[in-house]
Design a protein around this motif. Structure first.
Motif, PDB file in Angstrom:
ATOM      1  N   LYS A  51     -34.764 -51.824  -3.648  1.00 41.77           N
ATOM      2  CA  LYS A  51     -34.662 -52.601  -4.896  1.00 41.77           C
ATOM      3  C   LYS A  51     -34.530 -51.681  -6.114  1.00 41.77           C
ATOM      4  O   LYS A  51     -33.641 -51.861  -6.961  1.00 41.77           O
ATOM      5  CB  LYS A  51     -35.914 -53.491  -5.082  1.00 41.77           C
ATOM      6  N   SER A  52     -35.454 -50.746  -6.208  1.00 49.36           N
ATOM      7  CA  SER A  52     -35.437 -49.865  -7.381  1.00 49.36           C
ATOM      8  C   SER A  52     -34.151 -49.053  -7.425  1.00 49.36           C
ATOM      9  O   SER A  52     -33.567 -48.839  -8.497  1.00 49.36           O
ATOM     10  CB  SER A  52     -36.639 -48.922  -7.358  1.00 49.36           C
ATOM     11  N   THR A  53     -33.712 -48.593  -6.262  1.00 48.34           N
ATOM     12  CA  THR A  53     -32.486 -47.810  -6.207  1.00 48.34           C
ATOM     13  C   THR A  53     -31.310 -48.627  -6.740  1.00 48.34           C
ATOM     14  O   THR A  53     -30.507 -48.132  -7.547  1.00 48.34           O
ATOM     15  CB  THR A  53     -32.221 -47.367  -4.760  1.00 48.34           C
ATOM     16  N   LEU A  54     -31.254 -49.887  -6.317  1.00 48.29           N
ATOM     17  CA  LEU A  54     -30.185 -50.771  -6.782  1.00 48.29           C
ATOM     18  C   LEU A  54     -30.249 -50.937  -8.301  1.00 48.29           C
ATOM     19  O   LEU A  54     -29.239 -50.853  -9.009  1.00 48.29           O
ATOM     20  CB  LEU A  54     -30.313 -52.127  -6.081  1.00 48.29           C
ATOM     21  N   MET A  55     -31.466 -51.139  -8.791  1.00 43.27           N
ATOM     22  CA  MET A  55     -31.625 -51.338 -10.227  1.00 43.27           C
ATOM     23  C   MET A  55     -31.266 -50.086 -11.020  1.00 43.27           C
ATOM     24  O   MET A  55     -30.637 -50.160 -12.072  1.00 43.27           O
ATOM     25  CB  MET A  55     -33.064 -51.750 -10.524  1.00 43.27           C
ATOM     26  N   ASN A  56     -31.660 -48.927 -10.503  1.00 42.32           N
ATOM     27  CA  ASN A  56     -31.341 -47.679 -11.199  1.00 42.32           C
ATOM     28  C   ASN A  56     -29.838 -47.441 -11.258  1.00 42.32           C
ATOM     29  O   ASN A  56     -29.325 -46.897 -12.235  1.00 42.32           O
ATOM     30  CB  ASN A  56     -32.036 -46.500 -10.514  1.00 42.32           C
ATOM     31  N   ILE A  57     -29.130 -47.880 -10.208  1.00 37.73           N
ATOM     32  CA  ILE A  57     -27.671 -47.725 -10.230  1.00 37.73           C
ATOM     33  C   ILE A  57     -27.071 -48.666 -11.263  1.00 37.73           C
ATOM     34  O   ILE A  57     -26.223 -48.264 -12.063  1.00 37.73           O
ATOM     35  CB  ILE A  57     -27.087 -47.964  -8.822  1.00 37.73           C
ATOM     36  N   ASP A 173     -38.634 -53.376 -13.550  1.00 37.34           N
ATOM     37  CA  ASP A 173     -38.971 -52.961 -12.187  1.00 37.34           C
ATOM     38  C   ASP A 173     -40.462 -53.164 -11.958  1.00 37.34           C
ATOM     39  O   ASP A 173     -41.274 -52.420 -12.478  1.00 37.34           O
ATOM     40  CB  ASP A 173     -38.582 -51.490 -11.992  1.00 37.34           C
ATOM     41  N   GLU A 174     -40.789 -54.193 -11.197  1.00 36.96           N
ATOM     42  CA  GLU A 174     -42.192 -54.551 -10.942  1.00 36.96           C
ATOM     43  C   GLU A 174     -42.972 -54.557 -12.254  1.00 36.96           C
ATOM     44  O   GLU A 174     -43.989 -53.877 -12.384  1.00 36.96           O
ATOM     45  CB  GLU A 174     -42.838 -53.548  -9.965  1.00 36.96           C
ATOM     46  N   PRO A 175     -42.549 -55.354 -13.226  1.00 33.73           N
ATOM     47  CA  PRO A 175     -43.155 -55.245 -14.562  1.00 33.73           C
ATOM     48  C   PRO A 175     -44.618 -55.662 -14.615  1.00 33.73           C
ATOM     49  O   PRO A 175     -45.326 -55.270 -15.532  1.00 33.73           O
ATOM     50  CB  PRO A 175     -42.289 -56.187 -15.410  1.00 33.73           C
ATOM     51  N   THR A 176     -45.035 -56.450 -13.634  1.00 27.14           N
ATOM     52  CA  THR A 176     -46.431 -56.908 -13.674  1.00 27.14           C
ATOM     53  C   THR A 176     -47.290 -56.156 -12.674  1.00 27.14           C
ATOM     54  O   THR A 176     -48.470 -56.447 -12.537  1.00 27.14           O
ATOM     55  CB  THR A 176     -46.511 -58.410 -13.361  1.00 27.14           C
ATOM     56  N   GLY A 177     -46.688 -55.183 -12.019  1.00 26.12           N
ATOM     57  CA  GLY A 177     -47.369 -54.495 -10.921  1.00 26.12           C
ATOM     58  C   GLY A 177     -48.680 -53.854 -11.317  1.00 26.12           C
ATOM     59  O   GLY A 177     -49.586 -53.753 -10.497  1.00 26.12           O
ATOM     60  N   ALA A 178     -48.803 -53.406 -12.561  1.00 22.04           N
ATOM     61  CA  ALA A 178     -50.019 -52.709 -12.970  1.00 22.04           C
ATOM     62  C   ALA A 178     -50.888 -53.578 -13.874  1.00 22.04           C
ATOM     63  O   ALA A 178     -51.838 -53.094 -14.466  1.00 22.04           O
ATOM     64  CB  ALA A 178     -49.642 -51.411 -13.696  1.00 22.04           C
ATOM     65  N   LEU A 179     -50.509 -54.850 -14.009  1.00 17.48           N
ATOM     66  CA  LEU A 179     -51.224 -55.703 -14.971  1.00 17.48           C
ATOM     67  C   LEU A 179     -52.188 -56.650 -14.262  1.00 17.48           C
ATOM     68  O   LEU A 179     -51.970 -57.037 -13.106  1.00 17.48           O
ATOM     69  CB  LEU A 179     -50.222 -56.523 -15.779  1.00 17.48           C
ATOM     70  N   ASP A 180     -53.233 -57.082 -14.974  1.00 13.83           N
ATOM     71  CA  ASP A 180     -54.104 -58.137 -14.456  1.00 13.83           C
ATOM     72  C   ASP A 180     -53.326 -59.450 -14.505  1.00 13.83           C
ATOM     73  O   ASP A 180     -52.277 -59.540 -15.143  1.00 13.83           O
ATOM     74  CB  ASP A 180     -55.392 -58.218 -15.277  1.00 13.83           C
ATOM     75  N   SER A 181     -53.845 -60.490 -13.839  1.00 10.32           N
ATOM     76  CA  SER A 181     -53.029 -61.697 -13.656  1.00 10.32           C
ATOM     77  C   SER A 181     -52.721 -62.380 -14.984  1.00 10.32           C
ATOM     78  O   SER A 181     -51.612 -62.880 -15.201  1.00 10.32           O
ATOM     79  CB  SER A 181     -53.722 -62.666 -12.704  1.00 10.32           C
TER      80      SER A 181
END
Ligand code: ADP
Ligand code: MG
Length: 649
Positions: A51-57, A173-181
């Motif tokens: 996913k990230s690779t696709l987005m970076n491209i 890219d996973e914008p909520t990955g490090a956030l509380d709910s």
């Protein structure tokens, strides 16, 4: 703006491979994908699915191994680095899982950074940054550093940064990955809101609940698209109106100014590191400047003293030149030579000279001094000021009187009790001699500052040296005679008398030449030391800057991601290097001048002569070192791969 007439993003056969040694991993495998302006797309898949690779491209941070990527109809493969940077800063906005804000900058400065690279005037971009921050509920946080903000706030700052130049396409890219709910939900609502306002939103996530919010969900697995479902048909949305980047000289100057500010900020944020980097330059510049100042000062002092001696005096010496070791053995220079010279019309005054070193004593004080046996005209040949008493005349010479004329230094040495020296007795090699006068030589300070005593040369011959030969003869040339002609005539006469050239002539010009050529040699030596010490300083700067590039990899990655050109990165690091060296140079010159002043307070033995030219040369040299040794670190910084740089912690 133009109505969308085809997909905004179009991928055909996009493949991305990584090779490690013999092993080649295919991370993306022939992806075909069209995304239209105004779409809200979620890319979902397991960790490692690509996913990230696709987005970076798609975000032009990475380059596909194969396939075609067209953005708004233009083939990205045909774009150079600068054009891709322009695309990133003008059309794209990135939101990363770990926010990727620069720790040294406050929220407002983080948000305005893409606009800096876009050439937006300072006032305008700061106003815009403040406006967006306020819109995102961060008005009162704009001057907080990332470390002073919560995760949710930091992520909103990064959204603001994505929007500053328009943010036509937002890559998250996973914008909520490090956030509380709670913060996560707020952020997703914010992205929905942006989508409603016309932004194209592309979100990467592994969470089906988040993906479900998007209009279109693309599932990928092992680098292939497994499914692509739309909840509603692709909108025929117009493209967002993107303000044009400012170009031209004004914008370039603005960017340069910003780079200087950035460099100053970095230096202030890392004071100790900056100081240690400078240290080599400070020491190098200080030592070179003080050496040059010492050389200039000494030379000036000597030349001043020579000027006082006068230019119409010629000295005849034994030997072939300065430093002739056999000169002492030459016994041909005799008083008769002086007598013959005295007969010549060009000789105004003639003084034979004998020099010897003997112990000089008065009461408890004994000092080994150079005693000069001179003729009565000696004090006329050289310029002397009579301070007390009188000098000896022709009669004293004939009678071989035991009389002595002393200089002020000698008076201070032997008559420290303050008594009047005139009429008192000094013992020269245990021979009593009466002090008849005290003089101050005009050339005082030339060479050593030792006390000097003068006796009739006849007395010196009989009482002190025991030989009748002379060491030198001084001739004051009559005013009506040209010096060169006089020199020629003296040479002729002496050659005729001696038969061989066992003498040489010295005048203030030859002394000046000797000193000047010595000074030139010295200058060369100083220059060599200067080059070496500054090279060492420069290598120190390069070393620390190379380390700092490694340490700041993530910062560089962020800057490239938000649209810095490679040249912006080079400029930033070069300016930092030049600034460090220049400040080092200023401190070095200051140190040298301080040391010069301190030495001047303690002793008069050295004269340090500083000039604006030395300072200017020092600043020029340190700037050159900055450019020379900053280039390699700057270049290595500008060549970093942003994807790898951002992946670093
Ligand atoms: P996702 O974002 O879906 O978790 P990524 O796109 O980050 O996955 O990575 C996809 C695959 O590519 C992973 O297996 C990862 O190990 C590999 N990969 C990513 N970057 C590199 C790299 N620089 N070198 C080698 N393999 C890499
Ligand atoms: Mg990923």
């Amino acid at each position: 703006m133009a109505q969308a007439s085809g997909p905004l993003i179009s991928l055909r056969g996009i493949t991305r491979r990584y090779s490690a040694g013999d092993q080649v991993t295919t991370v993306l495998d022939a992806i075909d994908l069209d995304i239209f302006a105004g779409e809200s797309v979620a890319i979902i898949g397991q960790s490692g699915s690509g996913k990230s690779t696709l987005m970076n491209i798609m975000g032009c941070l990475d380059t596909p191994s194969e396939g075609t990527y067209r953005f708004a109809g233009r083939d990205v493969a045909g774009m150079d680095e600068n054009m891709k940077a322009a695309l990133r800063r003008a059309h794209f906005g990135f939101i990363f899982q770990r926010y990727q804000l620069l720790a040294d900058l406050d929220a407002l400065s983080n948000v305005e950074m893409p606009a800096v690279y876009n050439g937006t005037p300072r006032g305008k971009r700061r106003k815009e940054a403040a406006r967006i921050l306020a819109q995102l509920g961060l008005a009162d946080r704009s001057h907080h550093r990332p470390s002073e903000l919560s995760g949710g706030q930091q992520q909103r700052v990064s959204v603001a940064r994505a929007l500053i130049n328009g943010g036509e396409v937002i890559f998250a890219d996973e914008p909520t990955g490090a956030l509380d709910s709670k913060s996560g939900a707020d952020l997703l609502a914010l992205l929905d809101d942006l989508h409603a306002r016309g932004h194209t939103i592309i979100t990467v996530t592994h969470d089906p609940a988040i993906a479900a919010r998007a209009q279109r969900v693309i599932e990928i697995k092992d680098g292939r698209i497994m499914s692509d479902t739309r909840k509603s048909p692709a909108p025929a949305a117009p493209r967002l109106d993107i303000p044009r980047a400012a170009n031209g000289l004004g914008a370039a100057i603005g960017r340069l100014r910003e780079a200087v500010t950035m460099a100053v900020r970095t230096m202030i944020a890392h004071k100790l590191r900056s100081f240690l980097t400078m240290l080599g330059i400070i020491i190098g510049i200080a030592s070179v400047v003080s050496m040059v100042a010492l050389g200039t000062g000494s030379r000036k002092r000597v030349l001043e003293n020579i000027a006082q001696i006068g230019t119409s005096t010629i000295e005849i010496r034994k030997g072939t030149g300065f430093g002739d070791r056999r000169a002492n053995a030459i016994m041909t220079l005799v008083p008769a030579d002086a007598a013959a010279l005295q007969q010549q019309p060009y000789a105004a005054f003639v003084s034979p000279e004998v020099t010897t070193t003997v112990p000089v004593t008065r009461r408890g004080t004994t000092s080994a001094l150079q005693v000069r046996g001179v003729g009565g005209d000696y004090f006329t040949v050289g310029a002397f000021t009579l301070t007390a008493g009188n000098v000896f005349g022709p009669a004293a010479l004939v009678r071989r009187d035991q009389v002595v004329v002393i200089d002020r230094n000698a008076a201070e040495t032997f008559f420290a009790d303050g008594s009047d020296p005139v009429g008192q007795t000094l013992l020269l090699d245990r021979v009593p001699m009466r002090v008849v006068g005290v003089v101050t030589p005009a050339g005082a300070g030339f060479g050593s500052q030792n006390p000097r005593v003068y006796v009739p040369y006849t007395t010196a011959s009989t009482r002190l040296t025991g030989r009748t030969t002379l060491d030198s003869i001084s001739v004051r040339v009559a005013d009506s005679y040209d010096m060169l002609i006089a020199e020629q005539l003296i040479t002729d006469l002496m050659l005729q008398r001696h038969g061989v050239q066992d003498f040489f002539l010295v005048n203030s010009d030859t002394i000046r030449d000797t000193i000047t050529s010595t000074a030139a040699t010295l200058s060369l030596l100083v220059a060599a030391i200067a080059v070496i010490s500054l090279l060492v300083g420069g290598i120190g700067v390069m070393n620390i800057m190379l380390v700092s590039v490694t340490e700041r990899t993530r910062e560089i990655g962020v800057r490239i991601a938000v649209g810095a050109r490679r040249s912006d990165i080079i400029a930033q690091f070069l300016i930092e290097a030049v600034l460090v060296c220049l400040i080092g140079g200023v401190l070095g010159v200051g140190l040298a001048m301080g040391a010069g002043y301190a030495v001047g307070q303690v002793t008069t033995m050295f004269t340090l002569e500083f000039s604006p030219a030395i300072a200017a040369a020092a600043f020029g040299a340190s700037s050159a070192i900055g450019i020379l040794f900053g280039y390699l670190p700057a270049r290595s910084a500008s060549r970093l791969d942003p994807v790898a740089a951002l992946a670093r912690d």
